[in-house]
Structures are given as structure tokens and as C-alpha cells.
Enzyme design. Structure first.
Site, mmCIF file in Angstrom:
data_model
loop_
_atom_site.group_PDB
_atom_site.id
_atom_site.type_symbol
_atom_site.label_atom_id
_atom_site.label_comp_id
_atom_site.label_asym_id
_atom_site.label_seq_id
_atom_site.Cartn_x
_atom_site.Cartn_y
_atom_site.Cartn_z
ATOM 1 N N GLU A 134 -0.596 37.960 19.258
ATOM 2 C CA GLU A 134 -1.267 39.128 19.826
ATOM 3 C C GLU A 134 -0.962 40.388 19.018
ATOM 4 O O GLU A 134 -1.790 41.304 18.958
ATOM 5 C CB GLU A 134 -0.854 39.326 21.282
ATOM 6 C CG GLU A 134 0.596 39.733 21.479
ATOM 7 C CD GLU A 134 0.928 40.026 22.942
ATOM 8 O OE1 GLU A 134 0.323 39.386 23.813
ATOM 9 O OE2 GLU A 134 1.776 40.892 23.199
ATOM 10 N N ASP A 183 3.408 39.917 33.724
ATOM 11 C CA ASP A 183 3.595 40.678 32.489
ATOM 12 C C ASP A 183 4.307 41.999 32.751
ATOM 13 O O ASP A 183 4.338 42.507 33.872
ATOM 14 C CB ASP A 183 2.219 40.939 31.865
ATOM 15 C CG ASP A 183 2.282 41.180 30.364
ATOM 16 O OD1 ASP A 183 3.385 41.329 29.821
ATOM 17 O OD2 ASP A 183 1.205 41.214 29.729
#
Length: 670
Positions: free
Chosen positions: A474, A419
Site C-alpha cells: 500500500e 485499522d
């Protein structure tokens, strides 16, 4: 593994039209079906245009590359010779939305003095071009001219880069590659802003032109820009980073402090990325396009038995919020053992340990928080036939890449979710390739989160299972009600998904109507109906697919859980049934003997007539989840029932505002 290629090379003259006049230096390349055509003109510059039938889609557009040594590809070009070929082959991808891909194209290669070649390919569904350097010496690319001119002002679906615009493009080169779309004419483009790819432009007679790229392995990714409101777009590329400091989110990012005066550097010649133009006559064609995958470099290894896509019980979105348990939930072994038990009981292949398992602010994946005993968790997961995947910040993963992959592979970890890359300059693109290569060496799968759109790396390295580069669920943890995620959901299948799979992380059990939604970080919800969430497991391509909500919520919704847990994540066949960008979408996918159908709508209630005639002869039954009669008021309202597919193959389904439906279709009466 079945052979990836079954190639039939045919006589070029019989498969393409390729004319050349020494006086005019013009070439014409046609797609195999003769409808799509690329015209190339060589004069002081090189220009190309694209037509389909009688419709001009791309007006003459100049292309070139300039090196720091003064040489230029495409400026005052010295043409030497051409070569052509026609290919009709079948690709058998190990992880994909279909078991076989028909790969048919005509190719024209134009060789120039100065050790470079320009290659064009024409497919029935689009065209592409790339420069290739054959130099035996090192060089640096100073700039690239990639232009896409349109015959008139046109509407476009524009995903602007988020971030500051008062500091030029540099601040925009650091971004998460996720935003909703603005549907605007090219003339209204904000000249201070870049967009990331893919980008969709409306053409004549309902046709669409989608711009993206493929085979991006060692070069900066392309942004698009319109500096003057004209009907044309220009490629923009981040220069090579000169000075990088540790910083950003929890000191896990590389923050560029200065850049070189060039885009990319090489020790010798190379093939540059394909510039891809996908063309559709009907919107639904965009939702099932293979062009990016077909243009990517083939896999570098054949040992793929260890690559196992599947579903993942995910902890972060639901904030580790279990209930009716006798322990304090959070980042600890008790919580993750509960997730493992949940996954094991419902046939969910993986559990992810997202951010929090390694010591914060250290960017060191060898430092594990004391609340987590990873070897114990791996042993427990193995006993339950569940695999574990670890989240990793980019800088921590890259700093000790070989060591981290070797250590955790030997421990029994199955992969990493990497990420916060948030860049696509050459150094970062090169990291993605190195990470994929090293992870493959240790039999680890990768989910690239916080990154740019797919460009075919998942073909070259099949252990790259997923990418983000999407404004996923998200964001509902913090986005205000003004953010229209429902409309976005029926836009991305035609644009972002054309580039490849995405880590959208669907599966919310708290669902809200347009008026009832609000952001809640610890107990998040989705916009739209419950059936919409179920349908996204069919509509969205995602080989490593998250269950975003918590086990407690799922177990309170057993019918929905059973369906989600049983849905495949890779497919033998895909059929795009119907759709219109930003309005609705319906897709069918087959696995084994069963067909799954998913449909989504925007905030407009609508009735869709699904054409299921592809099922063929025979009687068919379906399990259907559809929006309940009150789903426009209570978004979790749904009906599950068994139905027979009409002999005509035509089935009408009603979708509530923000709604959806799913079918699992089996042959026979029972």
C-alpha cells in the site's frame, strides 16, 4: 478438530543440563540438542547469557521488574527453589503454514520470595524468558529492565519508529509500526529513536539473533533503544494511558494526552510476555521459525469450523478503478456487486468493503452511507458464494464492540479489518484481546491492520487471521522512488515474518523497474517484476490474502489471475530452501498433493539453484512463471511454461533485477 497437543513429558535430568551451586547461585539450561545454552546468575541482580556451541551470542544481561509499591522482581532476589521439565509435543494449528508443529523444549523455573517466578525455556532454535507473578493482590508495574547485551559491536537491521524525536519517546509511542530497515552497527544507533520488533542482530560466524516477544495479552509491547552506542539494547515500554481523546485519522483513533506513572496494572498475579531470542546458523532458518506461535497461550475455544481463511478482492489500493463498465465506480452497490461477481467467477472467497462504507467522521459503524445497502449486498454475495468483510476504524469498533459484532454477524458479515490502532500500550494490547474474544463469540474473523507485530494472539484466538505491522505494498501509492521496496521484500521474510503472518497486500498488475517506478495514488504500481508479485503469494505468510489490484486489470492478465486465484493461503508443510537477508529468498510450501515454490531477489539479477530433493522419489512436472528476457526493461515481461523437474532435484532459475519466479509442482508426467 484434531487434538492440539500430543504431549510426552520426559525426565528432566535426561533432557537438560541444569546445574546449581548454593555459593554461586548459577544455573545452566541447554536446548534439547545441546547446542544452545542459557546461563543464569543470581546475585544482587539476575543476569542471563546465551551461547551456541563456542559462540557467545548474548553477554550477561540484567533483567528485572519494579512495582510501584517498591517491590522488585530480580533486584536483591531471594531465591527459594527451582523446578525443571522437558516437553516433546506436537501442536496441530487450525490456521498456519504447516499442519503440525514440533514443540520440544527444556524449561527451568526459578521461584523467589515475594510471590514471583522467573521461567526460562531453551529450544533448538532459540530461548525465551518470562516473569510470572503469583500475587493474590493487585499491583502496578512501574518499569521493566529487559536488556540484550552483545559481546561486541555488531551490524543490525533496525526498523526505526517513524515520527518526531524532539519530544522524547512519547511521540514515538503513537506510530504505525511500519518502516524499512537501516543496516547499521549498534554503535551508530540514533539515541533519540526507538525501534519496534522484531529486530535482527548479526552474530559471530554468520549466526543471527532475532529479538521479539510472545504471549502479549495484557501488557505494553516492547520497543528497543540504545542510549549510548554500546553493543547492547534496552527494552522500552509505553506507560499506561491516563487521558485519551478521540482524534487522529478521520477521528477514528484514540490520541493519548497524558500517561500514568506505571506501565501496567493488575487485580492479581499474571504471566508476563515472553522475551524471545531466536537464533539461526543460516539465514534461511529465520524464514521458517515457529517460536512465537509455540510460546503463545493455546486456543481458548475448539469450535473453529467457521474460521475459513482465503483470498480477498480488495478495493482501496486500486482506488475502485474499474473500466469498461456502464456505471460510475466508487463506494456504491454497483461497484461492489461487480467485485462480488469477479470473486465468484474466479473462486476468490471474500470481498472487502474498505474505508468509505460507513459515514465519515462519526466513528459509528451503525451509520452506513446512503450509496451502500449492506443487507442487499450480503444477500447478493451469499447467492454467489462469496463472503463480505468490513473495514473498521479502531475507535468506532471498540466503542460499540459487542453491538457491532452481534449486528453484523447476524446480517451475514464474515469478519472485520480493524485499522488505525497505532499504539501498543497495555490498554491497546488489551483491546486486541477483547476484540478477538468478542469477535469469536459471534463467529467473526479479524484482520488487525494499523497494528504492531504478531505476538501469538492468532494461536490463542484462531479467528485472528492476519496482522499488518509491515511496510506493505500500500505504501507504493505514495512512497518516492528513494524507498527501496524490493530490498525490503527480501528482508522481511527473515525478520518480520518470523513473528507471524502479515497483511502485505500484494498482487499488482502494474509493475515497474527501478528507474520507471513513481508513486501514483489512483493507479498505483509495484517495484520489481510481475513474477515477483506472483512469488510473494508463496513467500509471504498470509492466511487472509488480498488481491490488491482491480478486477479489470486482473481480467486483462488471465494467466496471472488464474494462478493467484488458485494459490492456497494456508499450508500443510513449509520448507525454507535458501536465502540471505536483504538479498534473496526461496521457500517451498505444500498443500494437498501439490508443492508451490516462490523465489525473490533484490535489485541484483541472479541465478538460484533450487534444491527440490525434498520432493522424494518419482517424476515431477511443474508449471513455472519466470522473468522474461526483457523483464529488466519491461517489468511485466514473463514466461509461463511447463517443465520437468530434473531427476537430481536441482533446478536452476534466473531472476531479473527485482525479479522472482513461482512453480506449481505436481507428481507424475501429466
Amino acid at each position: 478438530m484434531r487434538n492440539e497437543y500430543r504431549v510426552l513429558l520426559l525426565a528432566a535430568a535426561s533432557m537438560m543440563v541444569c546445574s546449581f551451586s548454593f555459593a554461586e547461585k548459577k544455573f545452566t539450561l541447554k536446548a534439547p540438542d545441546g547446542q544452545l545454552q542459557v546461563d543464569i546468575t543470581i546475585d544482587k541482580t539476575i543476569e542471563y547469557s546465551v551461547t551456541q556451541g563456542s559462540d557467545l551470542l548474548i553477554s550477561p544481561s540484567p533483567i528485572s521488574m519494579t512495582l510501584t509499591n517498591g517491590q522488585a522482581f530480580g533486584i536483591d532476589p531471594k531465591f527459594q527453589k527451582k523446578s525443571t521439565r522437558s516437553v516433546n509435543q506436537t501442536i496441530a494449528p487450525p490456521v498456519y503454514k504447516r499442519a503440525e508443529i514440533k514443540d520440544e523444549f527444556n524449561e527451568l523455573a526459578l521461584k523467589f520470595k515475594g510471590d514471583y517466578t522467573l521461567i526460562f525455556r531453551a529450544y533448538n532454535e532459540g530461548v525465551a524468558y518470562r516473569f510470572v507473578s503469583t500475587s493474590s493482590k493487585g499491583f502496578e508495574v512501574q518499569s521493566e529492565q529487559a536488556s540484550f547485551r552483545f559481546p561486541a559491536d555488531a551490524q543490525a537491521f533496525v526498523p526505526y519508529v517513524k515520527g518526531r524525536t524532539d519530544a522524547g519517546f512519547e511521540a514515538q509511542f503513537f506510530n504505525s509500526f511500519e518502516n524499512t530497515y537501516e543496516h547499521i552497527p549498534l554503535s551508530k544507533w540514533d539515541s533519540k529513536r526507538l525501534t519496534f520488533l522484531p529486530l535482527l542482530v548479526e552474530g559471530p560466524n554468520g549466526k543471527k539473533v532475532l529479538i521479539t516477544e510472545s504471549d502479549l495479552l495484557n501488557y505494553p509491547g516492547m520497543y528497543l533503544h540504545n542510549p549510548d552506542g554500546s553493543p547492547g539494547l534496552q527494552g522500552v515500554f509505553a506507560p499506561y494511558p491516563k487521558e485519551i481523546e478521540q482524534g487522529g485519522h478521520n477521528r477514528l483513533q484514540g490520541v493519548v494526552k497524558s500517561r500514568e506513572a506505571y506501565l501496567a496494572k493488575y487485580d492479581k498475579g499474571t504471566s508476563f510476555p515472553w522475551r524471545v531470542i531466536v537464533v539461526s546458523e543460516k539465514d534461511r532458518e529465520l524464514a521458517d521459525n515457529d517460536l512465537v506461535y509455540k510460546l503463545a497461550s493455546p486456543a481458548t475455544f475448539t469450535d473453529i469450523a467457521w474460521i475459513k481463511p482465503g483470498k480477498v478482492a480488495w478495493d482501496w489500493w486500486n482506488d475502485w478503478n474499474l473500466y469498461h463498465v456502464d456505471f460510475r465506480t466508487g463506494v456504491n452497490n454497483e461497484t461492489y456487486k461487480y467485485y462480488i461477481d469477479f470473486a465468484s467467477a474466479h473462486g476468490i472467497e471474500y470481498v472487502i468493503l474498505d474505508e468509505g462504507w460507513s459515514v465519515n467522521l462519526q466513528a459509528d459503524l451503525m451509520q452506513v452511507v446512503p450509496e451502500i445497502n449492506l443487507p442487499e449486498l450480503v444477500r447478493y454475495a451469499d447467492s454467489k458464494k462469496v463472503g463480505l468483510i468490513l473495514w473498521a476504524g479502531y475507535l468506532a469498533f471498540d466503542r460499540d464492540l459487542e453491538k457491532v459484532c452481534k449486528h453484523y454477524s447476524e446480517m451475514g458479515i464474515k469478519g472485520f479489518k480493524v485499522d488505525f490502532m497505532d499504539r501498543d500500550d497495555q490498554a491497546m494490547v488489551n483491546f486486541h484481546r477483547r476484540a478477538a474474544e468478542t469477535a469469536a463469540k459471534y463467529h467473526l474473523m479479524l484482520d488487525f491492520h494499523g497494528t504492531y507485530k504478531p505476538t501469538g494472539l492468532h494461536r490463542t484466538y484462531p479467528n485472528v487471521i492476519n496482522y499488518e505491522g509491515v511496510h506493505g505494498l500500500e505504501t507504493m501509492k505514495w512512497s518516492p522512488g528513494s524507498v527501496d521496496q524490493v530490498t525490503y521484500d527480501v528482508t522481511i521474510p527473515f525478520i518480520r515474518m518470523a513473528a507471524g503472518p502479515f497483511d502485505y497486500t500484494q498482487g499488482a498488475m502494474r509493475n515497474a523497474t527501478k528507474n520507471n517506478y513513481y508513486p501514483c495514488n489512483s493507479e498505483p504500481m509495484s517495484q520489481g517484476t510481475r513474477c515477483r508479485q506472483l512469488a510473494e503469494y508463496i513467500v509471504f505468510e498470509s492466511p487472509l490474502n488480498m488481491l490488491c489490484d482491480n478486477p479489470s486489470n486482473y481480467m486483462a492478465e488471465k494467466e496471472c489471475l488464474e494462478f493467484i486465484a488458485s494459490v492456497p493461503t494456508t499450508w500443510d508443510q513449509t520448507v525454507s530452501l535458501d536465502g540471505e537477508v536483504s538479498k534473496y529468498i526461496a521457500i517451498a510450501r505444500k498443500k494437498g498433493n501439490d508443492w508451490y515454490v516462490g523465489a525473490l531477489t533484490n535489485w541484483d539479477a541472479r541465478t538460484l539453484e533450487l534444491d527440490l530433493s525434498f520432493l522424494g522419489e518419482g517424476s515431477y512436472r511443474a508449471e513455472i512463471f519466470r522473468d522474461g528476457i526483457n523483464a529488466d526493461r519491461v517489468a511485466r515481461d514473463y514466461v509461463k511454461e511447463e517443465i520437468s523437474i530434473p531427476a537430481s532435484g536441482k533446478l536452476s532459475v534466473k531472476l531479473a533485477p527485482g525479479g522472482g519466479c513461482v512453480l506449481k509442482i505436481t507428481k507424475g508426467n501429466s
